[in-house]
Structures are given as C-alpha cells and as structure tokens.
Design a protein around this motif. Structure first.
Motif, short mmCIF file in Angstrom:
data_model
loop_
_atom_site.label_atom_id
_atom_site.label_comp_id
_atom_site.label_asym_id
_atom_site.label_seq_id
_atom_site.Cartn_x
_atom_site.Cartn_y
_atom_site.Cartn_z
N ARG A 1 1.15 -1.10 0.17
CA ARG A 1 -0.13 -0.09 0.10
C ARG A 1 0.87 1.40 0.06
O ARG A 1 0.52 2.16 -0.83
CB ARG A 1 -0.97 0.11 1.20
N ILE A 2 1.72 1.17 0.70
CA ILE A 2 2.76 2.36 0.95
C ILE A 2 3.52 2.65 -0.29
O ILE A 2 3.71 3.63 -0.93
CB ILE A 2 3.89 2.23 2.08
N ALA A 3 4.06 1.36 -0.89
CA ALA A 3 4.92 1.56 -2.12
C ALA A 3 3.79 1.98 -3.37
O ALA A 3 4.25 2.62 -4.30
CB ALA A 3 5.42 0.20 -2.46
N LEU A 4 2.69 1.63 -3.55
CA LEU A 4 1.67 2.11 -4.51
C LEU A 4 1.91 3.62 -4.89
O LEU A 4 1.39 4.17 -5.67
CB LEU A 4 0.42 1.52 -4.21
N ALA A 5 1.73 4.15 -3.39
CA ALA A 5 1.75 5.64 -3.34
C ALA A 5 3.06 6.25 -3.84
O ALA A 5 3.13 7.66 -3.75
CB ALA A 5 1.36 6.32 -2.11
N ASP A 6 4.21 5.75 -4.07
CA ASP A 6 5.58 6.29 -4.20
C ASP A 6 6.14 5.66 -5.33
O ASP A 6 6.53 4.51 -5.38
CB ASP A 6 6.32 5.88 -2.86
N HIS A 7 6.35 6.78 -6.36
CA HIS A 7 6.89 6.09 -7.77
C HIS A 7 8.07 5.63 -7.60
O HIS A 7 8.56 4.84 -8.54
CB HIS A 7 6.43 6.89 -8.79
N LYS A 8 8.81 6.24 -6.88
CA LYS A 8 10.34 5.70 -6.29
C LYS A 8 10.52 4.27 -5.71
O LYS A 8 11.25 3.61 -6.13
CB LYS A 8 10.89 6.82 -5.77
N LEU A 9 9.65 4.29 -4.75
CA LEU A 9 9.46 2.93 -3.90
C LEU A 9 9.14 1.80 -4.91
O LEU A 9 9.44 0.75 -4.58
CB LEU A 9 8.71 3.07 -2.52
N ASN A 10 8.24 1.91 -5.51
CA ASN A 10 7.56 1.02 -6.58
C ASN A 10 8.32 0.85 -7.86
O ASN A 10 8.18 0.00 -8.72
CB ASN A 10 6.02 1.17 -6.78
N LEU A 11 9.47 1.78 -7.91
CA LEU A 11 10.37 1.61 -9.16
C LEU A 11 9.81 2.08 -10.55
O LEU A 11 10.44 2.14 -11.56
CB LEU A 11 11.02 0.25 -9.53
N SER A 12 8.64 2.40 -10.45
CA SER A 12 8.05 3.17 -11.88
C SER A 12 8.76 4.18 -12.34
O SER A 12 8.58 4.53 -13.38
CB SER A 12 6.40 3.14 -11.71
#
Length: 217
Positions: A85-96
């Motif tokens: 959930r946290i990573a979905l909101a952070d484009h660096k954490l989810n690597l996109s």
C-alpha cells in the motif's frame, strides 16, 4: 473446482498477470497482479467484471496497469500488504519512476491483508494469504486450492532477487521454505515470471534455513 487460469505477459519485463475465471460464476473474474492488466481485460467476455486484484508486491512490472483496471472497474478491490500500500503511493519505491512511466495509486479500493487471511472467491472457493517477504518487504503469496501465486517471492529454479530496496536474503530463504512446506505433490506454482510448474519439478535448494524454520513453527 472448475476454473480457468490465463496468463498475460508484460513483454518489457516478462512479468505475469493471471486472470482467474470460474464456471460457477462467469461474471466474476480476478487478477493476480496488474503488470499486463490491459491485455487481461481485453480477454473478458461482455458483462464480465474484475472484482478484485491480488497484488503480490508493488514493483512496477506487477502494478503497471493498476490504474487502468480501476478506471474500468471502479468497484474493484485491491488486496495487498501494508508495505505494498505504501509503495503504491510512491513512484520511486515501486520503481515506476525509473522506468520513465511513474505509477501511483492511493484509492479507497485498497484492502490490507495479512498471514492466513481468507478471501472468498467463486462459490466455495477461497484465496488464502501467505506473507512471503524477501524479494521485498511486502511480498505475498496467494493460495487458491492447489495453485500458489508466488509473485517474485519464488520463481522456480531461479535465485530470488533481494538486492532491491527492502530485500532480505534470509527472509527470502525462509519464505521459499514456507511455500515449499505449504505445497504437496499436487501443487502448481504460478510465479511472477516464467512458466507455471509442478512443485515436484522444482529444485528448492533450501539450505540450513529449513531446519531453523521447522524448529520455529
């Protein structure tokens, strides 16, 4: 249990999106990951819906089309871990961000699931949640009867990647063993990359972690 499992590959990363369908309720469909959610949606019959997406983790190649799915099916639920959930909101954490196509999602459709949670699906069928961190902190495996959707927590006969943010080699070994101990000779592994495979055809290559895990469980 009579259902269909169709696989759609995101060619840029060879990641798998699985579409689950059943003859018990032909209108309800489910996705495992959404890297190639667009192609999976094209395979739907008229009036079929995506009722939920089960996210194994939030790396870009597994969430790329999550926005497209929710746009078409706004009542679709998303089941994932708190870290996802946290990573979905952070484009660096989810690597996109690093793929040049930033993806963020913070919608109310998100439902947090944990170890041993059970989500009803078709008729009497159910999805069981296993927490399998290692590839990253938020990795989940989803069990539907004898099928195990492991994402990148287990790609059979391939070393688990743990070098990305929140990866942990020891946790990865323990999670692989956890999946192994949950399977039997009839189990099918449906990984986040490559092909579905019988559990009996896997070289589990579990080292000393096996005894440690067994002693603690």
């Amino acid at each position: 249990m009579k259902h269909k499992i169709k696989k759609f590959i995101l060619k840029s990363s060879n990641s798998n999106t699985y579409l689950l369908q059943s003859e018990f309720d032909v209108m309800k469909c489910y996705l495992i990951d959404a890297g190639n959610g667009v192609e999976a949606m094209r395979a739907l019959q008229p009036n079929q819906n995506i009722d939920a997406v089960f996210l194994t983790h939030a790396h870009y190649d597994h969430i790329a089309h999550i926005g497209d799915v929710i746009e078409k099916f706004p009542n679709c639920k998303i089941y994932c871990s708190e870290y996802t959930r946290i990573a979905l909101a952070d484009h660096k954490l989810n690597l996109s961000f690093y793929h040049g196509t930033p993806v963020t999602f913070t919608g109310e459709q998100i439902n947090i699931v944990k170890e041993n949670d059970i989500i009803p699906l078709f008729n009497q069928e159910k999805m069981v949640i296993l927490e399998t961190p290692g590839h990253n902190e938020g990795c989940l495996t989803f069990q539907l009867a004898n099928y195990f959707f492991t994402g990148d927590a287990l790609i059979p006969n391939i070393p688990i990647v743990t070098k990305l943010k929140s990866g942990n080699k020891q946790q990865a070994k323990e999670s692989a063993l956890k999946i192994k101990m949950a399977t039997d000779e009839n189990s099918i592994i449906c990984p986040g990359h490559l092909n579905m495979i019988k559990s009996t055809e896997i070289n589990w290559n579990i080292s000393k972690t096996e005894k440690k895990y067994a002693d603690n469980n």
